[in-house]
Motif scaffolding. Sequence first.
Motif, PDB file in Angstrom:
ATOM      1  N   GLU A 220       0.731  -1.126  -0.022  1.00  0.00           N
ATOM      2  CA  GLU A 220       0.253   0.130  -0.041  1.00  0.00           C
ATOM      3  C   GLU A 220       0.934   1.410   0.069  1.00  0.00           C
ATOM      4  O   GLU A 220       1.739   1.375   0.784  1.00  0.00           O
ATOM      5  CB  GLU A 220      -0.830   0.084   1.170  1.00  0.00           C
ATOM      6  CG  GLU A 220      -1.857   1.288   1.334  1.00  0.00           C
ATOM      7  CD  GLU A 220      -0.621   2.099   2.541  1.00  0.00           C
ATOM      8  OE1 GLU A 220      -0.571   3.201   2.187  1.00  0.00           O
ATOM      9  OE2 GLU A 220      -0.469   1.567   3.589  1.00  0.00           O
TER      10      GLU A 220
ATOM     11  N   LEU B 215      -6.383  -0.694   3.252  1.00  0.00           N
ATOM     12  CA  LEU B 215      -5.793  -1.900   3.468  1.00  0.00           C
ATOM     13  C   LEU B 215      -6.705  -2.970   3.914  1.00  0.00           C
ATOM     14  O   LEU B 215      -6.554  -3.954   3.502  1.00  0.00           O
ATOM     15  CB  LEU B 215      -4.854  -1.870   4.943  1.00  0.00           C
ATOM     16  CG  LEU B 215      -3.676  -0.977   4.630  1.00  0.00           C
ATOM     17  CD1 LEU B 215      -2.903  -0.558   5.906  1.00  0.00           C
ATOM     18  CD2 LEU B 215      -2.436  -1.977   3.782  1.00  0.00           C
TER      19      LEU B 215
ATOM     20  N   SER C 281       2.545  -1.958   4.335  1.00  0.00           N
ATOM     21  CA  SER C 281       2.222  -0.586   4.015  1.00  0.00           C
ATOM     22  C   SER C 281       3.677   0.137   3.897  1.00  0.00           C
ATOM     23  O   SER C 281       4.718  -0.288   4.506  1.00  0.00           O
ATOM     24  CB  SER C 281       1.417   0.274   5.399  1.00  0.00           C
ATOM     25  OG  SER C 281       1.417   1.489   5.073  1.00  0.00           O
TER      26      SER C 281
END
Length: 288
Positions: A93, A106, A121
Amino acid sequence: MTPTTPATPGRVGVLGGGRMGAGIAHAFLLAGAHVTVVERDDAAADAAGSRVLASVDASISRGTAGDTADAYRGRFATGTDAALFADCGLVVEAVPEDIALKTEALARVEAHLSPAAALASNTSSIAIGELAAVLDRPSRFLGLHFFNPVPASALVEIVRGAATDDALVDDARGWVGALGKTPVVVADAPGFASSRLGVALGLEAIRMLEDGVASAEDIDAAMTLGYKHPVGPLRLTDLVGLDVRLGIAEYLAAQLGPRFEPPALLRRLVAEGALGRKSGRGFYEWDD
């Protein structure tokens, strides 16, 4: 075609195709993976595709890519539906540094992944535990903090959440090594290691400029020439984006206390739209 490096997932997804997301996609493409970038709409997806392929073409021109342009294009796709990530072994992400935006993104992505897939992330400051709270499989989640510009950066910060599997951290070390970068593993804490130290230095440099201690050029020269930093803290803030630095500082101030309170000068420049290189003006003037 260059074979997929064993330590690199065969199929990698990237959510968000801005400067960072495009750089992450570029890195995995050059390492041999099939890469899919998903954006919010068709226009953003097309822009992300152009950004990634232009970066790949630049690597080919410099002689730092091991495959042909056609081969890279054959392993690259863009779209707007997170369902395109269904067969990915890893999704990173890379949306803007906003907790609400990241948690929504997410959770949406995880719903399309297999239980064995890894989710990461690229956050530079938000605690992994906060982001993992919305996930059904926090053990398959961790931070992969890439640095800007991704193709030239040698570092990736791997952030281990409280629930992150040890085996996933080991896998991540392998992925980072396959990209030709060096991993550092840090525990989950606001700002991790790199942002916490980097932002502290940058904020103090802004305060010094605000107090008239020296010019931006001289403050930066003190660090590049005196301490051998590759770039000074004020020029680096321009490259990162003053708005990005402000958001990180506000988050760290809320989590760690007033030593991270953003200087008034930083707030004023952001309010004026002086965001650094991307707007043409920050602490320096930018022609490009």
